[in-house]
Design a protein around this motif. Structure first.
Motif, PDB file in Angstrom:
ATOM      1  N   PRO A  88       7.334  -4.587  -4.021  1.00  0.00           N
ATOM      2  CA  PRO A  88       6.265  -5.014  -3.407  1.00  0.00           C
ATOM      3  C   PRO A  88       6.400  -5.326  -2.061  1.00  0.00           C
ATOM      4  O   PRO A  88       7.481  -5.656  -1.378  1.00  0.00           O
ATOM      5  CB  PRO A  88       5.926  -6.486  -4.056  1.00  0.00           C
ATOM      6  N   GLN A  89       5.465  -4.687  -1.142  1.00  0.00           N
ATOM      7  CA  GLN A  89       5.874  -4.836   0.488  1.00  0.00           C
ATOM      8  C   GLN A  89       4.443  -5.500   1.031  1.00  0.00           C
ATOM      9  O   GLN A  89       3.477  -5.165   0.603  1.00  0.00           O
ATOM     10  CB  GLN A  89       6.007  -3.290   0.972  1.00  0.00           C
ATOM     11  N   TYR A  90       4.900  -6.573   2.150  1.00  0.00           N
ATOM     12  CA  TYR A  90       3.690  -7.267   2.546  1.00  0.00           C
ATOM     13  C   TYR A  90       3.357  -6.354   3.900  1.00  0.00           C
ATOM     14  O   TYR A  90       4.439  -6.242   4.838  1.00  0.00           O
ATOM     15  CB  TYR A  90       3.882  -8.520   2.757  1.00  0.00           C
ATOM     16  N   ASP A  91       2.024  -6.096   4.147  1.00  0.00           N
ATOM     17  CA  ASP A  91       1.766  -5.506   5.685  1.00  0.00           C
ATOM     18  C   ASP A  91       1.157  -6.548   6.287  1.00  0.00           C
ATOM     19  O   ASP A  91       0.097  -7.205   6.019  1.00  0.00           O
ATOM     20  CB  ASP A  91       0.708  -4.375   5.058  1.00  0.00           C
ATOM     21  N   GLN A  92       1.830  -7.076   7.167  1.00  0.00           N
ATOM     22  CA  GLN A  92       1.372  -8.128   8.267  1.00  0.00           C
ATOM     23  C   GLN A  92       0.030  -7.930   8.885  1.00  0.00           C
ATOM     24  O   GLN A  92      -0.730  -8.682   9.142  1.00  0.00           O
ATOM     25  CB  GLN A  92       2.640  -8.399   9.226  1.00  0.00           C
ATOM     26  N   ALA A  93       0.197  -6.817   9.491  1.00  0.00           N
ATOM     27  CA  ALA A  93      -1.274  -6.040  10.114  1.00  0.00           C
ATOM     28  C   ALA A  93      -2.389  -6.095   9.227  1.00  0.00           C
ATOM     29  O   ALA A  93      -3.468  -6.701   9.714  1.00  0.00           O
ATOM     30  CB  ALA A  93      -0.924  -4.718  11.005  1.00  0.00           C
ATOM     31  N   GLY A  94      -2.062  -5.653   8.040  1.00  0.00           N
ATOM     32  CA  GLY A  94      -3.256  -5.596   7.095  1.00  0.00           C
ATOM     33  C   GLY A  94      -3.730  -6.781   6.348  1.00  0.00           C
ATOM     34  O   GLY A  94      -4.445  -6.867   5.538  1.00  0.00           O
ATOM     35  N   HIS A  95      -2.451  -7.717   6.350  1.00  0.00           N
ATOM     36  CA  HIS A  95      -2.610  -8.829   5.428  1.00  0.00           C
ATOM     37  C   HIS A  95      -2.876  -8.496   3.987  1.00  0.00           C
ATOM     38  O   HIS A  95      -3.747  -9.146   3.268  1.00  0.00           O
ATOM     39  CB  HIS A  95      -3.746  -9.727   5.941  1.00  0.00           C
ATOM     40  N   ARG A  96      -2.089  -7.563   3.269  1.00  0.00           N
ATOM     41  CA  ARG A  96      -2.184  -7.339   2.045  1.00  0.00           C
ATOM     42  C   ARG A  96      -0.769  -6.524   1.419  1.00  0.00           C
ATOM     43  O   ARG A  96       0.158  -6.243   2.296  1.00  0.00           O
ATOM     44  CB  ARG A  96      -3.312  -6.182   1.923  1.00  0.00           C
ATOM     45  N   TRP A  97      -0.875  -6.911   0.056  1.00  0.00           N
ATOM     46  CA  TRP A  97       0.509  -6.337  -0.678  1.00  0.00           C
ATOM     47  C   TRP A  97       0.370  -4.973  -1.019  1.00  0.00           C
ATOM     48  O   TRP A  97      -0.922  -4.674  -1.355  1.00  0.00           O
ATOM     49  CB  TRP A  97       0.822  -7.292  -1.782  1.00  0.00           C
ATOM     50  N   THR A  98       1.331  -4.238  -0.885  1.00  0.00           N
ATOM     51  CA  THR A  98       1.439  -2.701  -1.427  1.00  0.00           C
ATOM     52  C   THR A  98       2.504  -2.508  -2.242  1.00  0.00           C
ATOM     53  O   THR A  98       3.784  -3.245  -2.030  1.00  0.00           O
ATOM     54  CB  THR A  98       1.552  -1.779  -0.209  1.00  0.00           C
ATOM     55  N   LEU A  99       2.091  -1.998  -3.522  1.00  0.00           N
ATOM     56  CA  LEU A  99       3.363  -1.836  -4.501  1.00  0.00           C
ATOM     57  C   LEU A  99       3.853  -0.211  -4.293  1.00  0.00           C
ATOM     58  O   LEU A  99       3.025   0.627  -4.201  1.00  0.00           O
ATOM     59  CB  LEU A  99       2.960  -1.722  -6.002  1.00  0.00           C
ATOM     60  N   ARG A 100       5.083  -0.083  -3.961  1.00  0.00           N
ATOM     61  CA  ARG A 100       5.753   1.389  -3.577  1.00  0.00           C
ATOM     62  C   ARG A 100       6.812   1.564  -4.591  1.00  0.00           C
ATOM     63  O   ARG A 100       7.519   0.860  -4.810  1.00  0.00           O
ATOM     64  CB  ARG A 100       6.122   1.441  -2.226  1.00  0.00           C
ATOM     65  N   TRP A 101       6.900   2.885  -4.695  1.00  0.00           N
ATOM     66  CA  TRP A 101       7.924   3.687  -5.673  1.00  0.00           C
ATOM     67  C   TRP A 101       8.055   5.083  -5.153  1.00  0.00           C
ATOM     68  O   TRP A 101       7.135   5.747  -4.551  1.00  0.00           O
ATOM     69  CB  TRP A 101       7.675   3.372  -7.001  1.00  0.00           C
ATOM     70  N   TYR A 102       9.238   5.621  -5.810  1.00  0.00           N
ATOM     71  CA  TYR A 102       9.553   6.961  -5.566  1.00  0.00           C
ATOM     72  C   TYR A 102       9.105   7.684  -6.746  1.00  0.00           C
ATOM     73  O   TYR A 102       9.852   7.471  -7.715  1.00  0.00           O
ATOM     74  CB  TYR A 102      10.833   7.155  -4.949  1.00  0.00           C
TER      75      TYR A 102
END
Length: 264
Positions: free
Chosen positions: A18-32
């Motif tokens: 999980p990564q939090y985007d401070q600018a967009g104020h939302r969480w993103t789940l990322r993987w490769y």
């Protein structure tokens, strides 16, 4: 959020962060690599229906993109004219619905991928973090993929993994010229059966492997020739008996003799 990421990581067997985007104020789940975006979204809706809709993003590794470049080159879809960014965009679109795009289909494809990555790493120079993806794209777009084959030797009974060349592949790699050479180098397209056997037969310096490859193919060639002759015999017999009118018996599209004999 960590609980959700860990649950999905266990289900799909890939690290999902999980990564939090401070600018967009939302969480993103990322993987490769790993599962598709659609698969993760479906799992989120099923396992955590009460959660607000999360952003998800899959990134592709150099390994996955290099493997896709090999496959697309074989399919005739890699072009140098679009540049490395255009090639990358094309491959990303092709892989959007493919799970685990970094996984080769068989040992031969795995060996070809490793050779390409090694060549792209050597081109990147010392101190590089990894293979140069743009260089990998350029190599396969310029030189094709036949040079990535791990073994130029003829496969035998003890070579079941596809690393060595099958008889028709071996003869193609040895004797193909012109457009057939280009087709082999770029797409691993083999010579016509009769052409390959004839090339070995007419080679005054054929080695034992070429002879063995041609001998292995002879039964298939004999069966094909027999089928052609049976079709010719059936049609001519019908014509002789007066049973063919208005081309009702059709025609024989495959010539009995090779082109060089028909021209005599």
């Amino acid at each position: 959020m960590r609980r959700i990421a860990d649950r999905l990581s266990v289900q799909f067997r890939v690290p999902i962060e999980p990564q939090y985007d401070q600018a967009g104020h939302r969480w993103t789940l990322r993987w490769y690599d790993g599962p598709t975006v659609a698969a993760v979204r479906c799992a989120l809706e099923r396992l955590f229906p009460a959660e607000e809709r999360l952003a998800v993003r899959r990134d592709l590794t150099t390994r996955a993109l290099a493997l896709a470049a090999i496959r697309e080159t074989r399919a005739g879809a890699m072009h140098r004219s679009v540049g490395s960014w255009g090639q990358r965009y094309h491959l990303e679109q092709q892989l959007a619905d493919r799970e685990h795009p970094d996984r080769p289909a068989d040992p031969r494809e795995a060996a070809m991928l490793e050779r390409l990555l090694a060549a792209a790493s050597a081109a990147a120079g010392r101190g590089a973090a990894g293979p140069d993806l743009a260089r990998a794209f350029d190599l396969v777009a310029r030189d094709g993929i036949a040079w990535l084959l791990p073994e130029p030797s003829l496969a035998g009974p003890a070579d079941p993994d596809g690393l060595a060349l099958a008889p028709l592949e071996f003869l193609t790699s040895r004797y193909a010229t012109g457009v057939h050479r280009t087709a082999w180098e770029t797409a691993l397209a083999t010579l016509p059966l009769r052409t390959a056997v004839a090339a070995a037969h007419q080679d005054p310096e054929a080695d034992p492997d070429a002879a063995r490859a041609a001998l292995t193919l002879l039964p298939a060639l004999r069966a094909r020739a027999s089928a052609e002759l049976d079709a010719v015999e059936a049609r001519l017999a019908a014509v002789a008996a007066g049973g063919c009118r208005d081309d009702s018996c059709g025609s024989v599209s495959t010539p009995i003799l090779p082109a060089h004999e028909r021209s005599r």
